[in-house]
Design a protein around this motif. Structure first.
Motif, PDB file in Angstrom:
ATOM      1  N   LEU A 100      11.137  51.089  57.507  1.00 43.42           N
ATOM      2  CA  LEU A 100      11.273  49.970  56.220  1.00 43.42           C
ATOM      3  C   LEU A 100      10.508  48.714  56.719  1.00 43.42           C
ATOM      4  CD1 LEU A 100      15.158  50.665  55.768  1.00 43.42           C
ATOM      5  CD2 LEU A 100      13.358  51.108  54.117  1.00 43.42           C
ATOM      6  N   ALA A 101       9.918  48.311  55.964  1.00 43.17           N
ATOM      7  CA  ALA A 101       9.062  46.812  55.850  1.00 43.17           C
ATOM      8  C   ALA A 101      10.129  45.873  56.016  1.00 43.17           C
ATOM      9  CB  ALA A 101       8.196  46.720  55.065  1.00 43.17           C
ATOM     10  N   ARG A 102      10.023  44.695  56.678  1.00 42.41           N
ATOM     11  CA  ARG A 102      10.867  43.439  56.860  1.00 42.41           C
ATOM     12  C   ARG A 102      10.113  42.370  56.973  1.00 42.41           C
ATOM     13  NH1 ARG A 102      16.552  43.789  57.370  1.00 42.41           N
ATOM     14  NH2 ARG A 102      17.518  41.858  58.281  1.00 42.41           N
ATOM     15  N   ILE A 103      10.317  41.411  56.036  1.00 44.18           N
ATOM     16  CA  ILE A 103       9.608  40.344  56.288  1.00 44.18           C
ATOM     17  C   ILE A 103      10.177  39.221  57.244  1.00 44.18           C
ATOM     18  CG2 ILE A 103       8.673  38.185  54.795  1.00 44.18           C
ATOM     19  CD1 ILE A 103       8.827  40.264  52.279  1.00 44.18           C
ATOM     20  N   ILE A 104       9.337  38.702  57.940  1.00 44.18           N
ATOM     21  CA  ILE A 104       9.777  37.710  58.960  1.00 44.18           C
ATOM     22  C   ILE A 104       9.909  36.281  58.086  1.00 44.18           C
ATOM     23  CG2 ILE A 104       9.548  36.409  60.985  1.00 44.18           C
ATOM     24  CD1 ILE A 104       9.858  39.472  61.270  1.00 44.18           C
ATOM     25  N   PRO A 105      11.402  35.860  58.237  1.00 39.63           N
ATOM     26  CA  PRO A 105      11.647  34.765  57.429  1.00 39.63           C
ATOM     27  C   PRO A 105      11.082  33.417  57.936  1.00 39.63           C
ATOM     28  CG  PRO A 105      13.541  35.073  58.836  1.00 39.63           C
ATOM     29  CD  PRO A 105      12.569  36.285  58.956  1.00 39.63           C
ATOM     30  N   GLY A 106      10.634  33.199  59.085  1.00 40.82           N
ATOM     31  CA  GLY A 106      10.279  32.079  59.669  1.00 40.82           C
ATOM     32  C   GLY A 106      11.471  30.913  59.757  1.00 40.82           C
ATOM     33  N   LYS A 107      11.162  29.608  59.288  1.00 32.05           N
ATOM     34  CA  LYS A 107      12.400  28.876  59.302  1.00 32.05           C
ATOM     35  C   LYS A 107      12.965  28.268  57.799  1.00 32.05           C
ATOM     36  CE  LYS A 107       9.999  24.752  60.604  1.00 32.05           C
ATOM     37  NZ  LYS A 107       8.399  25.377  60.284  1.00 32.05           N
ATOM     38  N   VAL A 108      13.893  27.806  57.689  1.00 29.09           N
ATOM     39  CA  VAL A 108      14.471  27.454  56.471  1.00 29.09           C
ATOM     40  C   VAL A 108      13.511  26.331  55.920  1.00 29.09           C
ATOM     41  CG1 VAL A 108      16.525  26.361  55.123  1.00 29.09           C
ATOM     42  CG2 VAL A 108      16.802  28.192  56.896  1.00 29.09           C
ATOM     43  N   GLN A 211       6.768  44.697  50.105  1.00 30.79           N
ATOM     44  CA  GLN A 211       6.002  45.411  50.942  1.00 30.79           C
ATOM     45  C   GLN A 211       6.462  46.843  51.200  1.00 30.79           C
ATOM     46  OE1 GLN A 211       5.382  42.894  54.320  1.00 30.79           O
ATOM     47  NE2 GLN A 211       4.990  41.119  53.430  1.00 30.79           N
ATOM     48  N   LEU A 212       6.784  47.276  50.062  1.00 32.06           N
ATOM     49  CA  LEU A 212       7.318  48.968  50.217  1.00 32.06           C
ATOM     50  C   LEU A 212       6.565  49.680  49.255  1.00 32.06           C
ATOM     51  CD1 LEU A 212      11.263  48.276  50.651  1.00 32.06           C
ATOM     52  CD2 LEU A 212       9.579  49.386  52.261  1.00 32.06           C
ATOM     53  N   PRO A 213       6.153  50.825  49.415  1.00 26.73           N
ATOM     54  CA  PRO A 213       5.362  51.383  48.582  1.00 26.73           C
ATOM     55  C   PRO A 213       5.894  51.822  47.101  1.00 26.73           C
ATOM     56  CG  PRO A 213       5.953  53.136  50.080  1.00 26.73           C
ATOM     57  CD  PRO A 213       6.415  51.649  50.552  1.00 26.73           C
ATOM     58  N   ARG A 276      21.676  50.137  50.042  1.00 26.94           N
ATOM     59  CA  ARG A 276      20.915  49.245  49.560  1.00 26.94           C
ATOM     60  C   ARG A 276      20.400  48.447  50.387  1.00 26.94           C
ATOM     61  NH1 ARG A 276      25.312  48.024  44.562  1.00 26.94           N
ATOM     62  NH2 ARG A 276      24.766  49.938  43.348  1.00 26.94           N
ATOM     63  N   TYR A 277      19.120  48.929  51.116  1.00 25.35           N
ATOM     64  CA  TYR A 277      18.534  48.159  51.987  1.00 25.35           C
ATOM     65  C   TYR A 277      18.536  46.345  51.580  1.00 25.35           C
ATOM     66  CZ  TYR A 277      14.834  46.392  55.083  1.00 25.35           C
ATOM     67  OH  TYR A 277      14.100  45.656  56.190  1.00 25.35           O
ATOM     68  N   MET A 278      17.989  46.453  50.464  1.00 23.29           N
ATOM     69  CA  MET A 278      17.669  44.896  50.161  1.00 23.29           C
ATOM     70  C   MET A 278      17.970  44.808  48.633  1.00 23.29           C
ATOM     71  SD  MET A 278      13.528  44.786  50.592  1.00 23.29           S
ATOM     72  CE  MET A 278      13.398  43.189  50.268  1.00 23.29           C
ATOM     73  N   THR A 279      18.261  43.638  48.207  1.00 22.19           N
ATOM     74  CA  THR A 279      18.388  43.269  46.775  1.00 22.19           C
ATOM     75  C   THR A 279      17.600  42.223  46.286  1.00 22.19           C
ATOM     76  OG1 THR A 279      20.780  43.640  47.065  1.00 22.19           O
ATOM     77  CG2 THR A 279      20.088  42.047  45.194  1.00 22.19           C
ATOM     78  N   ILE A 378      16.998  48.017  46.382  1.00 23.56           N
ATOM     79  CA  ILE A 378      16.067  48.807  47.143  1.00 23.56           C
ATOM     80  C   ILE A 378      16.676  49.962  48.057  1.00 23.56           C
ATOM     81  CG2 ILE A 378      13.775  48.906  48.361  1.00 23.56           C
ATOM     82  CD1 ILE A 378      14.032  47.345  45.560  1.00 23.56           C
ATOM     83  N   ALA A 379      16.590  51.031  47.829  1.00 23.03           N
ATOM     84  CA  ALA A 379      17.148  52.055  48.577  1.00 23.03           C
ATOM     85  C   ALA A 379      16.426  52.192  50.363  1.00 23.03           C
ATOM     86  CB  ALA A 379      16.941  53.571  48.001  1.00 23.03           C
ATOM     87  N   GLY A 380      17.612  52.496  51.221  1.00 28.29           N
ATOM     88  CA  GLY A 380      17.121  52.821  52.353  1.00 28.29           C
ATOM     89  C   GLY A 380      17.987  54.144  52.988  1.00 28.29           C
TER      90      GLY A 380
END
Length: 393
Positions: A100-108, A211-213, A276-279, A378-380
């Motif tokens: 699974l792709a995961r976006i790096i959030p950086g800082k608030v 960033q998911l197909p 649900r991996y993500m919403t 989004i499923a996982g």
């Protein structure tokens, strides 16, 4: 017949004078004073292959053609499928889930410009790091919001359910709305219940955002559309099954026998887990007052976080009717804005790990006005079940 088709669509789509004026102005065309479109205005509108008449089961002239905003020639017969044709049909696909792709959030507060459509850039704003929560303003256009609401109204709304809870029993026992875990109405939309060009456009945009197909999104759930009126809310919850003692269970979307079990019963919770991996949540309307989305535990230090789960029945942080503004992240609803977050951590293989309890969130009380939102979950799945057939929604 063509005029009748377009007129019905306009009346369905533009449900209030305010939305009519805004939608027409966005397209640079006038609206009438009574909240409807003139015949010429409607005929020149891109109707995205909408149906002729509800009583004709969404059957339209197959010889007609419309051109969408991306200059794609689309047949009118790509319209909406009658609900009777969909009912009871479960289709599963052999799909191998990738890590699974995961976006790096950086800082608030970080803002990144991302291209989600050719030549069109959106702002992705980090609202929280743990869990990663992002806000994307103007993700949906006014017209897209109105079309989703219209499709939901046509599909018909029903009382929102809660997994593992009998919402009717909860209502009977409650002395005040705030005592209920969830107060709203909802429906589900898919490629069969929305205009095809709109659906494709949204799925492609969502693929770029997550960033998911696209193939991954096709084995994720249908879009849920939810309506809240005054007093409506959804107390803090997680969108997936708590994996503390259920990580061994298969995902529901990969377990056909569990899909026949009533979700309000313990039998469903013992049969499978929601994965649900993500919403991605979309605001389809503005709200006069209230209706914020709150994350009570986001970015909370470990020691304080652990305290929130001691003697939880005596804790109040999940009560968003009364403690909404105590939350560490509170997002005000604004039409067209999207919020995206991760409900799960990743395991050592990059697949679905434990639920992130800091992803607890909910909808605060509507004080004035009403609220429309939509969700894409989004499923996982686990590394073990990555090759197991998944339900196509």
């Amino acid at each position: 017949m063509e005029f009748k088709m377009v007129l019905v669509f306009c009346l369905l789509l533009l449900t209030t004078l305010k939305t009519v004026v805004e939608a027409c102005e966005q397209q640079g065309i006038p609206s009438t004073n009574d909240g409807t479109c003139s015949r010429d205005t409607c005929i020149n509108r891109d109707v995205d292959n909408e149906p002729e008449d509800k009583h004709n089961n969404y059957k339209v002239d197959a010889d007609s053609k419309e051109t969408d905003k991306n200059n794609e020639d689309v047949s009118i017969e790509e319209g909406i499928v009658d609900e009777d044709e969909q009912e009871g049909v479960l289709e599963f696909r052999d799909y191998e889930f990738q890590p699974l792709a995961r976006i790096i959030p950086g800082k608030v507060g970080d803002v990144e410009e991302i291209e989600l459509e050719e030549g069109k850039f959106y702002k992705r704003i980090t609202r929280s790091v743990n869990p990663p929560i992002f806000e994307i303003p103007n993700y949906l256009s006014v017209m897209e919001c109105n079309m989703i609401i219209s499709a939901a109204l046509y599909a018909g709304l029903e009382t929102s359910a809660v997994v593992g809870h009998d919402i009717n029993e909860e209502r009977n026992q409650a002395s005040h709305l705030s005592e209920m875990s969830r107060v709203s109405e909802q429906t589900w939309l898919s490629s069969d219940t929305m205009p095809k060009t709109l659906w494709r456009r949204l799925v492609n945009r969502l693929s770029k955002l997550t960033q998911l197909p696209v193939e991954h999104l096709e084995v994720s759930e249908q879009m849920q559309v939810v309506s809240y009126v005054s007093g409506g809310h959804y107390h803090a919850h997680i969108d997936s099954t708590d994996t503390t003692d259920k990580l061994h269970l298969p995902c529901c979307a990969q377990t056909p026998e569990c899909l026949e079990v009533d979700i309000s019963t313990e039998g469903f919770e013992e049969c499978c887990r929601i994965c649900r991996y993500m919403t991605v949540l979309y605001y389809l309307s503005d709200v006069e007052e209230g209706g914020e989305t709150a994350f009570p535990l986001a970015d909370m230090p470990d020691d304080l976080f652990e305290e929130k789960f001691k003697d939880r029945e005596f804790q109040s942080w999940h009560d968003l009717s009364n403690f909404c503004y105590n939350a560490s992240v509170v997002v005000k609803p604004k039409r067209g804005t999207a919020i995206m977050w991760y409900n799960h951590l990743l395991d050592e293989n990059g697949y679905l790990g434990h639920v992130d309890m800091r992803s607890n969130h909910g909808g605060c009380d509507i004080i004035k006005g009403n609220k429309w939102i939509a969700n894409n979950w989004i499923a996982g799945t686990s590394f073990r079940d990555r090759n197991k057939p998944s339900m196509i929604y």
